[in-house]
Design a protein around this motif. Structure first.
Motif, PDB file in Angstrom:
ATOM      1  N   ILE A  34     -13.757   5.249   1.600  1.00  0.00           N
ATOM      2  CA  ILE A  34     -13.853   4.155   2.364  1.00  0.00           C
ATOM      3  C   ILE A  34     -12.311   3.843   2.968  1.00  0.00           C
ATOM      4  O   ILE A  34     -11.260   4.796   2.596  1.00  0.00           O
ATOM      5  CB  ILE A  34     -13.758   2.785   1.360  1.00  0.00           C
ATOM      6  N   TYR A  35     -12.055   3.061   3.856  1.00  0.00           N
ATOM      7  CA  TYR A  35     -10.773   2.793   4.602  1.00  0.00           C
ATOM      8  C   TYR A  35     -10.352   1.426   4.055  1.00  0.00           C
ATOM      9  O   TYR A  35     -10.919   0.669   4.039  1.00  0.00           O
ATOM     10  CB  TYR A  35     -10.607   3.019   5.901  1.00  0.00           C
ATOM     11  N   ILE A  36      -8.829   1.542   3.851  1.00  0.00           N
ATOM     12  CA  ILE A  36      -8.008   0.062   3.543  1.00  0.00           C
ATOM     13  C   ILE A  36      -7.129   0.116   4.300  1.00  0.00           C
ATOM     14  O   ILE A  36      -6.299   0.806   4.342  1.00  0.00           O
ATOM     15  CB  ILE A  36      -7.707   0.274   2.118  1.00  0.00           C
ATOM     16  N   VAL A  37      -7.141  -1.094   5.109  1.00  0.00           N
ATOM     17  CA  VAL A  37      -5.771  -1.386   6.034  1.00  0.00           C
ATOM     18  C   VAL A  37      -5.009  -2.372   5.310  1.00  0.00           C
ATOM     19  O   VAL A  37      -5.364  -3.417   4.891  1.00  0.00           O
ATOM     20  CB  VAL A  37      -6.404  -1.918   7.290  1.00  0.00           C
ATOM     21  N   ILE A  38      -3.607  -1.811   5.168  1.00  0.00           N
ATOM     22  CA  ILE A  38      -2.595  -2.727   4.696  1.00  0.00           C
ATOM     23  C   ILE A  38      -1.499  -2.628   5.354  1.00  0.00           C
ATOM     24  O   ILE A  38      -1.134  -1.926   6.241  1.00  0.00           O
ATOM     25  CB  ILE A  38      -2.355  -1.948   3.190  1.00  0.00           C
ATOM     26  N   GLU A  39      -0.540  -3.705   4.905  1.00  0.00           N
ATOM     27  CA  GLU A  39       0.575  -3.693   5.700  1.00  0.00           C
ATOM     28  C   GLU A  39       1.702  -2.736   5.591  1.00  0.00           C
ATOM     29  O   GLU A  39       2.322  -2.416   6.245  1.00  0.00           O
ATOM     30  CB  GLU A  39       1.331  -5.320   5.449  1.00  0.00           C
ATOM     31  N   ASP A  40       1.887  -2.388   4.209  1.00  0.00           N
ATOM     32  CA  ASP A  40       3.111  -1.564   3.679  1.00  0.00           C
ATOM     33  C   ASP A  40       2.852  -0.765   2.461  1.00  0.00           C
ATOM     34  O   ASP A  40       1.780  -1.123   1.878  1.00  0.00           O
ATOM     35  CB  ASP A  40       4.282  -2.627   3.756  1.00  0.00           C
ATOM     36  N   LYS A  41       3.793  -0.240   1.927  1.00  0.00           N
ATOM     37  CA  LYS A  41       3.536   0.779   1.032  1.00  0.00           C
ATOM     38  C   LYS A  41       3.385   0.006  -0.395  1.00  0.00           C
ATOM     39  O   LYS A  41       2.846   0.389  -1.247  1.00  0.00           O
ATOM     40  CB  LYS A  41       4.899   1.508   0.857  1.00  0.00           C
ATOM     41  N   LEU A  42       4.133  -1.307  -0.349  1.00  0.00           N
ATOM     42  CA  LEU A  42       4.109  -2.172  -1.483  1.00  0.00           C
ATOM     43  C   LEU A  42       2.612  -2.467  -1.824  1.00  0.00           C
ATOM     44  O   LEU A  42       2.089  -2.694  -2.858  1.00  0.00           O
ATOM     45  CB  LEU A  42       4.861  -3.390  -1.383  1.00  0.00           C
TER      46      LEU A  42
END
Length: 284
Positions: free
Chosen positions: A35-43
């Protein structure tokens, strides 16, 4: 007629996906893409990677969006292309979800979704894509959501980390045979780091940005620079150290923060697996 019977057993996990056993007359398997997870940053990636317990595994790829406002654009492009693949090649749409940090008001998210498709006469496919986007944007939950605070996720992490006490650590160790901290030395070190965290901001680490404003984006930088009396190699990955401590010793706050996201990702994994198992398409 499809006589396949799914056998819900994973036989392999790698960075690309999972091989899943199934039966269709004879023993066989199919490759299930990640699956793909779109996130803002490494945190945010660190938080998601800390979600899983020892008996859980999720094969996921990450798309870094930077600003949360870019997440809707990522989803729009992903779903548009995915529907073309499905129509042209019978490839199921890959599972995707966008996770924001929890500091975005719901009305702002809805406004951004509404603006994803311009024009007075959207097509049926565009309406479907917009509905998919609405169902694919999820959020962490923050206990303190004061918009005047710069870097709310880090600020909440700080507060939850500082709520950990010697009593909560010892209570947890009485419940579980395997815990994040292994001995009295590691417990002493964590309590020392927690006391340092409580002192922030301080003269040495004022947590101010280049505009002179208090900014909790610098919180983890200060923790990483701190040298406790007894070193602990776990602190080499400071995000994981703090998040794992919260998960282990402040469980109620951890579950409040992450449970919606965890359940949404697990549900997406099941849907992604079912879509590719039932599909006539196979990557191998």
């Amino acid at each position: 007629m499809n006589n396949s019977i799914k056998v819900d057993v994973d036989i392999g996990l790698d960075i690309l996906g999972t091989k899943v056993e199934y039966r269709t007359g004879s023993y066989n398997y199919k490759f299930i893409p990640s699956i793909y997870i779109v996130i803002e940053d490494k945190l945010a990636k660190s938080v998601i990677e800390t979600l899983w317990d020892r008996n859980e595994s999720v094969s996921a790829k990450y798309i870094f969006s930077g600003s949360w406002m870019n997440q809707v654009s990522c989803l729009y492009g992903f779903f548009t292309y995915g529907m073309e693949l499905q129509d042209s090649f019978s490839i199921p749409s890959f599972g995707i979800v966008a996770v924001n940090d929890g500091d975005i008001p719901e009305k702002s998210t809805n406004k951004r979704i509404d603006s994803a498709i311009k024009g007075n006469f959207p097509t049926d496919k565009q309406k479907l894509i917009k509905d998919k986007i609405s169902k694919s944007v999820i959020s962490f939950n923050l206990e303190i959501n004061d918009e005047s605070i710069k870097a709310l996720p880090e600020y909440n992490h700080k507060r939850w980390f500082e709520e950990i006490t010697l009593k909560s650590i010892k209570n947890r160790h009485q419940e579980e045979t395997f815990c994040f901290l292994r001995d009295e030395r590691e417990i002493e070190t964590m309590l020392e780091v927690i006391e340092f965290s409580k002192s922030l901001p301080n003269e040495e680490f004022p947590l101010t940005n280049d505009k002179g404003k208090l900014d909790y984006h610098l919180y983890y930088t200060a923790l990483k620079a701190y040298r406790p009396k007894n070193t602990d190699h776990k602190m080499n990955s400071i995000h994981w150290y703090v998040l794992s401590a919260i998960k282990e010793y402040n469980l109620s706050k951890w579950q409040f923060y992450t449970n919606d996201v965890k359940q949404a990702i697990l549900k997406l994994c099941d849907e992604n697996k079912d879509a590719f198992i039932s599909s006539s398409f196979n990557f191998e």
